[in-house]
Every structure is written in structure tokens, then in C-alpha cells.
Design an enzyme around this catalytic site. Structure first.
Site, PDB file in Angstrom:
ATOM      1  N   TYR A   1      43.203  32.018  40.961  1.00  5.37           N
ATOM      2  CA  TYR A   1      44.123  32.700  40.040  1.00  5.37           C
ATOM      3  C   TYR A   1      44.798  31.659  39.150  1.00  5.37           C
ATOM      4  O   TYR A   1      45.053  30.520  39.567  1.00  5.37           O
ATOM      5  CB  TYR A   1      45.213  33.458  40.810  1.00  5.37           C
ATOM      6  CG  TYR A   1      44.797  34.797  41.348  1.00  5.37           C
ATOM      7  CD1 TYR A   1      44.993  35.960  40.611  1.00  5.37           C
ATOM      8  CD2 TYR A   1      44.219  34.910  42.609  1.00  5.37           C
ATOM      9  CE1 TYR A   1      44.623  37.199  41.110  1.00  5.37           C
ATOM     10  CE2 TYR A   1      43.845  36.149  43.124  1.00  5.37           C
ATOM     11  CZ  TYR A   1      44.053  37.292  42.362  1.00  5.37           C
ATOM     12  OH  TYR A   1      43.675  38.520  42.857  1.00  5.37           O
TER      13      TYR A   1
ATOM     14  N   ASP B   1      46.912  43.458  41.350  1.00  9.00           N
ATOM     15  CA  ASP B   1      48.094  44.303  41.188  1.00  9.00           C
ATOM     16  C   ASP B   1      48.105  44.973  39.816  1.00  9.00           C
ATOM     17  O   ASP B   1      47.388  44.568  38.897  1.00  9.00           O
ATOM     18  CB  ASP B   1      49.370  43.461  41.331  1.00  9.00           C
ATOM     19  CG  ASP B   1      49.561  42.910  42.729  1.00  9.00           C
ATOM     20  OD1 ASP B   1      48.896  43.398  43.663  1.00  9.00           O
ATOM     21  OD2 ASP B   1      50.380  41.983  42.886  1.00  9.00           O
TER      22      ASP B   1
END
Length: 259
Positions: A127, A65
Site C-alpha cells: 500500500y 475500505d
């Protein structure tokens, strides 16, 4: 640029894998977008400068993102063996990093099999997200400052709900998904670091749009006492909408791609 379809007889195509680190604050994520600066675009344009006679197309391991960072993103591109060897492996890496802006670095370049694809060959992605509970003047822009109460034991209980193959429809921005929002999470947990920082880490075969930020947002709400574990479980299992605040992207890192 000459496409590979017009290769001269005997020319060999090789596949190069890149391991990439970047600070995402000045970019609209990884994937190319019309009229917006992205990581993929900047690296592709830099590669094209090094190989002006080639048609460079960079395949990434996944999207990130806007504002998300990476320590170990992976991508691959194909180039003629002659062009790559003419430049030289060591010269290639130094030259590429010399062209790239200071907030993007290629940590490693290696030749891989021609059927390797950074996205489709990956078996997992990890992540990490960083939370802090006091103001940090140094490197504070890479942390999410949580100002509400945070019960770490409740956060740990929440993390236990994530592993397994299940639908994450309640924790993403996707409106449709060809895999019915199913992701297989192999690991999820938090640990305390120094300086009053908490690291959340999650590994899965795939991630939906803004899924990690939604998970962190749900964890913060549960740890603050504003959402109970039972309420979360009930809505999550049914794929119902959860009223949560997505955690900001500035503290999210794509840590590594597993192959």
C-alpha cells in the site's frame, strides 16, 4: 446461468487473473455489500454481460475500505475455455473495459493455473499513502493535507518500528482476529516526492481492517510531537488502545499484490 457442475462432457474450465486499477471515491470498497455499490459487484456484473451463460464469481486479493484506490489490485474468475476463446483474449479486455465505468480499468488479463487464487496465492501486498503540506488544487483529492507540524526524522524513526512479525491489535478496527492480529511487515518507509508530497509505503503478508490508515494516523501524531516514540512503543507492544485519528481513505492506494 449454468453452474460448472452441469458442464457438458469434455468442457474445460480455465482460470483468468485480472490486474485492476480503480478510483474508489464512488464505491464502498472492494467486497460486495447488500445495497451498496462496490468494485467487486461492478466488475462481476460486467463479466456476466460478456459471459451470459456462465456463473461468474470474482475472487479478490483482498478487501479495500470505502474510498480507497488501487493501481494493481488482483482478482480471478473461472470460465469455460470455449466461452473465453470464442470471445478472444484481446476482444475480452477491450470489451470489458468498454462496459466498465470510467473509474475502473482492467490493465491486464492472463490465464493462470486452475489452483491460483488471488487471495490465497498472494505472498504480500503493498500500500502507498500520500501526504502533502500545502494545498493542491490539481489532484488534491488524492492527497491528505497535513496542517500540523511534521518532523520527517521522527516519522522515519516510527517506520523502523513496523517491520517484523508482530501484533497490530492497537492499529486496526478489528475486534477479533483468528491470527491474533499478527501481520508480517517486510517493508515500511517514507520518501519525499516533488511538489511537497511525501509517500508512505508499506508491504506485509496481510493487513487488518483500516490498519494502514491507523498506521499513518499514528505516524502523523508522532511527527507532530503529540505522541512520543516511547509512548507508542509501550502501548503498541502490549496491544493497548492508541488514541489516534485514522487517516482519511482518499489518499490510500493498494499499489500491488505480490505472488
Amino acid at each position: 446461468m449454468r453452474p460448472f457442475a452441469s458442464l457438458r462432457a469434455g468442457e474445460i474450465i480455465i482460470n483468468i487473473k485480472l490486474t485492476i486499477e480503480y478510483d474508489g471515491k464512488n464505491y464502498f470498497g472492494w467486497q460486495r455489500q447488500s445495497g451498496k455499490q462496490t468494485i467487486q459487484q461492478v466488475i462481476e456484473e460486467s463479466l456476466q454481460l460478456l459471459f451470459p451463460g456462465e456463473n461468474i464469481k470474482l475472487a479478490g486479493a483482498g478487501r479495500t475500505d470505502t474510498g480507497v484506490h488501487a493501481r494493481g489490485h488482483a482478482a480471478n474468475f473461472k470460465v469455460t475455455k470455449h466461452s473465453f476463446e470464442k470471445l478472444g483474449k484481446e476482444t475480452f479486455l477491450k470489451s470489458l473495459n468498454g462496459i466498465l465505468p470510467s473509474d475502473i480499468a482492467v490493465k491486464k488479463a492472463e490465464r493462470v493455473k486452475n489452483d491460483f487464487h488471488a487471495r490465497y496465492s498472494a505472498v504480500g501486498r503493498t500500500y502507498r499513502y500520500y501526504l502533502c503540506f500545502r494545498k493542491h488544487a490539481l489532484n488534491g483529492e488524492k492527497l491528505h493535507f497535513v496542517k500540523t507540524k511534521f518532523d520527517i526524522d521522527l516519522a522515519k524513526e516510527f517506520c523502523k518500528l513496523l517491520p517484523g512479525a508482530q501484533s497490530f491489535k492497537s492499529l486496526c478496527k478489528n475486534k477479533e482476529d483468528k491470527h491474533n492480529f499478527f501481520c508480517s511487515v517486510t517493508k515500511a518507509g517514507i520518501k519525499k516526492l516533488k511538489d511537497d508530497i511525501i509517500e508512505f509505503e508499506i508491504t506485509a503478508n496481510r493487513f487488518l481492517h483500516s490498519m494502514v490508515r491507523a498506521i499513518v494516523g499514528a505516524m502523523i501524531k508522532i511527527a507532530s510531537g503529540k505522541l512520543t516514540i516511547s509512548e507508542f512503543k509501550q502501548k503498541f507492544k502490549k496491544g493497548e488502545i492508541l488514541t489516534i485519528q485514522y487517516a482519511p481513505s482518499n489518499a490510500l492506494f493498494l499499489h500491488k499484490i505480490n505472488y
